[in-house]
Design an enzyme around this catalytic site. Sequence first.
Site, PDB file in Angstrom:
ATOM      1  N   ASP A  59       0.819  -1.204   0.000  1.00  6.75           N
ATOM      2  CA  ASP A  59       0.000   0.000   0.000  1.00  6.75           C
ATOM      3  C   ASP A  59       0.859   1.262   0.000  1.00  6.75           C
ATOM      4  O   ASP A  59       1.954   1.268   0.547  1.00  6.75           O
ATOM      5  CB  ASP A  59      -0.908  -0.014   1.236  1.00  6.75           C
ATOM      6  CG  ASP A  59      -2.109   0.891   1.065  1.00  6.75           C
ATOM      7  OD1 ASP A  59      -2.316   1.404  -0.053  1.00  6.75           O
ATOM      8  OD2 ASP A  59      -2.834   1.088   2.052  1.00  6.75           O
ATOM      9  N   ASN A 109     -10.546  -3.408  -6.137  1.00 10.70           N
ATOM     10  CA  ASN A 109      -9.737  -2.472  -6.941  1.00 10.70           C
ATOM     11  C   ASN A 109     -10.336  -2.190  -8.324  1.00 10.70           C
ATOM     12  O   ASN A 109      -9.955  -1.216  -8.978  1.00 10.70           O
ATOM     13  CB  ASN A 109      -8.296  -2.971  -7.105  1.00 10.70           C
ATOM     14  CG  ASN A 109      -7.438  -2.801  -5.874  1.00 10.70           C
ATOM     15  OD1 ASN A 109      -6.482  -3.535  -5.654  1.00 10.70           O
ATOM     16  ND2 ASN A 109      -7.751  -1.825  -5.037  1.00 10.70           N
TER      17      ASN A 109
HETATM   18  C1  FPP Z   1      -1.956  -0.084  -3.346  1.00 16.31           C
HETATM   19  O1  FPP Z   1      -1.475   1.250  -3.350  1.00 16.31           O
HETATM   20  C2  FPP Z   1      -1.354  -0.845  -4.440  1.00 16.31           C
HETATM   21  C3  FPP Z   1      -2.034  -1.464  -5.440  1.00 16.31           C
HETATM   22  C4  FPP Z   1      -3.496  -1.452  -5.536  1.00 16.31           C
HETATM   23  C5  FPP Z   1      -1.351  -2.175  -6.536  1.00 16.31           C
HETATM   24  C6  FPP Z   1      -0.024  -2.823  -6.250  1.00 16.31           C
HETATM   25  C7  FPP Z   1       0.646  -3.064  -7.543  1.00 16.31           C
HETATM   26  C8  FPP Z   1       1.981  -2.988  -7.811  1.00 16.31           C
HETATM   27  C9  FPP Z   1       3.015  -2.757  -6.784  1.00 16.31           C
HETATM   28  C10 FPP Z   1       2.513  -3.120  -9.218  1.00 16.31           C
HETATM   29  C11 FPP Z   1       2.159  -4.360  -9.967  1.00 16.31           C
HETATM   30  C12 FPP Z   1       2.335  -5.620  -9.204  1.00 16.31           C
HETATM   31  C13 FPP Z   1       3.099  -6.671  -9.583  1.00 16.31           C
HETATM   32  C14 FPP Z   1       3.120  -7.883  -8.711  1.00 16.31           C
HETATM   33  C15 FPP Z   1       3.938  -6.671 -10.766  1.00 16.31           C
HETATM   34  P1  FPP Z   1      -2.510   2.440  -3.534  1.00 16.31           P
HETATM   35  O2  FPP Z   1      -2.593   2.767  -4.968  1.00 16.31           O
HETATM   36  O3  FPP Z   1      -3.812   2.089  -2.898  1.00 16.31           O
HETATM   37  O4  FPP Z   1      -1.803   3.598  -2.749  1.00 16.31           O
HETATM   38  P2  FPP Z   1      -2.530   4.789  -1.985  1.00 16.31           P
HETATM   39  O5  FPP Z   1      -3.263   4.186  -0.830  1.00 16.31           O
HETATM   40  O6  FPP Z   1      -1.382   5.632  -1.558  1.00 16.31           O
HETATM   41  O7  FPP Z   1      -3.442   5.465  -2.966  1.00 16.31           O
END
Ligand code: FPP
Length: 221
Positions: free
Chosen positions: A2, A50
């Site tokens: 996150d 998501n």
């Molecule tokens: C949460 O951060 C993260 C995600 C929903 C996606 C995670 C994906 C990756 C790290 C890249 C692709 C994955 C792989 C395995 C290649 P957020 O966007 O909710 O952050 P925020 O809470 O700060 O908005």
Amino acid sequence: MDGNGRWALGRGLPRVMGHRAGIKSVRATAELARELGIQILTLYAFSVENWKRNPREVATLMRLLDEYLRRELPTLMKNEIRLSVLGDITGLPQGVREHLTQVMETTKANGRMTLNLALNYSGRSDILQAAKRISAEVRAGKLKESELTETTFSRFLYTQDQPDPDLLIRTSGEQRISNFLLWQISYTELYLTPTLWPDFGKPDFLKALVDYQQRERRFGA
Ligand code: FPP
């Protein structure tokens, strides 16, 4: 994983740049886990919820995943890592699904570490799909209700025969589970860190592991 969005916005960048930067942490954690002999690493990459995000962000996440699979296959093979997916892959775009199936097939005999990617995953949907398959087996006479134990139930979950996680790390300072492995984490140790996922490197992972080593686990006893 996150904090990608906040990492990017804090730098005046679009949110998706945070996801791109997060891939570096995916590589670092997988590499350290494998070096230390951790047998299973599960990354929560895309939840059922998501899909509610902006379609462009969703499309970028799918593209990043596809790129990751294409680029990392030789590393997975070299490091004897098996890739596995937790979640309903039929709900993913066709290209990603085909790619995932291919990487899972190619890496299936690798025995050093399993890298689970939770994709189109939620803990509740996992429990629900298990319940549906169990009831179908009971109706078909393949499983007796009296044989249904916690161990049997677990085998119908996406994690199948994998042991429950020892440690759950959540980055970015949030203090919630967000529908992750609900059944499996009943006695999992939690480690919450304010570090945003793109900043989470090997030193942070080591710190979490050392913290875990100080825990006394009693499993209710
Ligand atoms: C949460 O951060 C993260 C995600 C929903 C996606 C995670 C994906 C990756 C790290 C890249 C692709 C994955 C792989 C395995 C290649 P957020 O966007 O909710 O952050 P925020 O809470 O700060 O908005």
